[in-house]
Enzyme design. Sequence first.
Site, short mmCIF file in Angstrom:
data_model
loop_
_atom_site.label_atom_id
_atom_site.label_comp_id
_atom_site.label_asym_id
_atom_site.label_seq_id
_atom_site.Cartn_x
_atom_site.Cartn_y
_atom_site.Cartn_z
N LYS A 13 36.72 33.24 48.06
CA LYS A 13 36.67 34.29 49.08
C LYS A 13 35.76 33.91 50.24
O LYS A 13 36.14 34.06 51.40
CB LYS A 13 36.16 35.62 48.48
CG LYS A 13 37.03 36.19 47.38
CD LYS A 13 36.54 37.58 46.97
CE LYS A 13 35.14 37.63 46.41
NZ LYS A 13 34.96 36.91 45.12
N ARG A 88 33.50 46.46 45.38
CA ARG A 88 33.55 45.77 44.09
C ARG A 88 33.84 46.75 42.95
O ARG A 88 34.00 46.34 41.81
CB ARG A 88 32.17 45.17 43.92
CG ARG A 88 31.85 43.91 43.25
CD ARG A 88 32.30 42.62 43.72
NE ARG A 88 31.47 41.54 43.24
CZ ARG A 88 30.87 40.67 44.03
NH1 ARG A 88 30.96 40.77 45.32
NH2 ARG A 88 30.18 39.69 43.50
N ARG A 123 29.64 23.95 42.53
CA ARG A 123 29.36 24.64 43.81
C ARG A 123 27.92 24.40 44.26
O ARG A 123 27.00 24.46 43.46
CB ARG A 123 29.62 26.15 43.63
CG ARG A 123 29.28 26.94 44.89
CD ARG A 123 30.13 28.15 45.02
NE ARG A 123 29.52 29.31 44.37
CZ ARG A 123 29.95 30.55 44.58
NH1 ARG A 123 31.00 30.78 45.37
NH2 ARG A 123 29.39 31.56 43.96
N ARG A 156 23.08 28.12 43.14
CA ARG A 156 22.68 29.52 43.01
C ARG A 156 22.30 29.81 41.56
O ARG A 156 22.97 29.37 40.65
CB ARG A 156 23.84 30.43 43.43
CG ARG A 156 23.73 30.90 44.85
CD ARG A 156 24.99 31.59 45.30
NE ARG A 156 25.42 32.69 44.44
CZ ARG A 156 26.48 33.45 44.68
NH1 ARG A 156 27.22 33.22 45.75
NH2 ARG A 156 26.80 34.42 43.87
N ARG A 167 29.77 37.32 35.00
CA ARG A 167 30.31 37.83 36.27
C ARG A 167 31.82 38.02 36.18
O ARG A 167 32.38 38.95 36.76
CB ARG A 167 29.94 36.88 37.42
CG ARG A 167 28.45 36.95 37.74
CD ARG A 167 27.99 35.79 38.59
NE ARG A 167 28.54 35.79 39.92
CZ ARG A 167 28.61 34.72 40.71
NH1 ARG A 167 28.17 33.54 40.28
NH2 ARG A 167 29.11 34.82 41.91
P1 AMP Z 1 28.75 37.28 45.58
O1 AMP Z 1 27.99 36.40 46.50
O2 AMP Z 1 29.78 38.12 46.28
O3 AMP Z 1 29.31 36.54 44.39
O4 AMP Z 1 27.68 38.33 44.98
C1 AMP Z 1 26.58 37.90 44.20
C2 AMP Z 1 26.00 39.06 43.42
O5 AMP Z 1 25.55 40.07 44.34
C3 AMP Z 1 26.96 39.77 42.50
O6 AMP Z 1 27.08 39.13 41.24
C4 AMP Z 1 26.29 41.14 42.39
O7 AMP Z 1 25.15 41.09 41.55
C5 AMP Z 1 25.79 41.37 43.81
N1 AMP Z 1 26.82 42.03 44.66
C6 AMP Z 1 27.42 41.52 45.78
N2 AMP Z 1 28.29 42.39 46.32
C7 AMP Z 1 28.26 43.49 45.51
C8 AMP Z 1 28.95 44.74 45.52
N3 AMP Z 1 29.87 45.05 46.46
N4 AMP Z 1 28.66 45.62 44.51
C9 AMP Z 1 27.74 45.34 43.58
N5 AMP Z 1 27.07 44.18 43.50
C10 AMP Z 1 27.32 43.26 44.45
#
Ligand code: AMP
Length: 210
Positions: A13, A88, A123, A156, A167
């Site tokens: 994404k 989400r 990654r 990360r 996740r």
């Molecule tokens: P991402 O970079 O999108 O993979 O997000 C990393 C982490 O941030 C996720 O595993 C969640 O802990 C938190 N996070 C990001 N976006 C959201 C969201 N819309 N709702 C809840 N947690 C989020």
Amino acid sequence: MRLILLGAPGAGKGTQADILSATLNIPTISTGNILRAAMSEGTPTGLKAKEYVESGKLVPDDVIIDIIRERLAKDDCANGYILDGVPRTIPQAEAMEAMGIEIDKALSIEIEDETIVQRMSGRRTCKNCSRTFHVVSNPPKVEGICDFCGGELGIRKDDTAETVRARLKTYHRETEPLKAFYEQRGKLVKVDNQPTIEATTAEIKKVLEI
Ligand code: AMP
């Protein structure tokens, strides 16, 4: 274009959002990037989010809804936006609808869990600008250095195999139901992940008719 990107963590994404953002000249709003910046700055939101993000759990909906309300009100969102990683959960999507946030399409990038677990181990993420690379499929020009800003690349904390599996579980339970939510509203489009970034971009452009 007001676009939501749906898909499991590691589906691509963020990478596709950067490409589409440059093509369409609209910003990408990534709640993951916003939260990571808040965490490294040690803001109250960052402190609240840290334990959730690092263990692969979702941050509470009210925190996310506040972030989105504030960010989408900024001028650069007037002509459209790409939402990467938000909503989400169904409550987040409902709250966005209640706020009057308009969406043209929700694009789901479809990919197998096992492909993701393999992919995430390679990654690398820029500690400065959050752009992502992959040691095999999308390496930086200079090892360990971001092509875009010269920042240092790292792994990360939540990209370890164990956290990735957590996740993915969260994704299937909390986020995947959003596909039906947007399908009911006639907004859902889907693409299958392709072997290369360019091929996936081509599929996306086809379904979005851009
Ligand atoms: P991402 O970079 O999108 O993979 O997000 C990393 C982490 O941030 C996720 O595993 C969640 O802990 C938190 N996070 C990001 N976006 C959201 C969201 N819309 N709702 C809840 N947690 C989020």
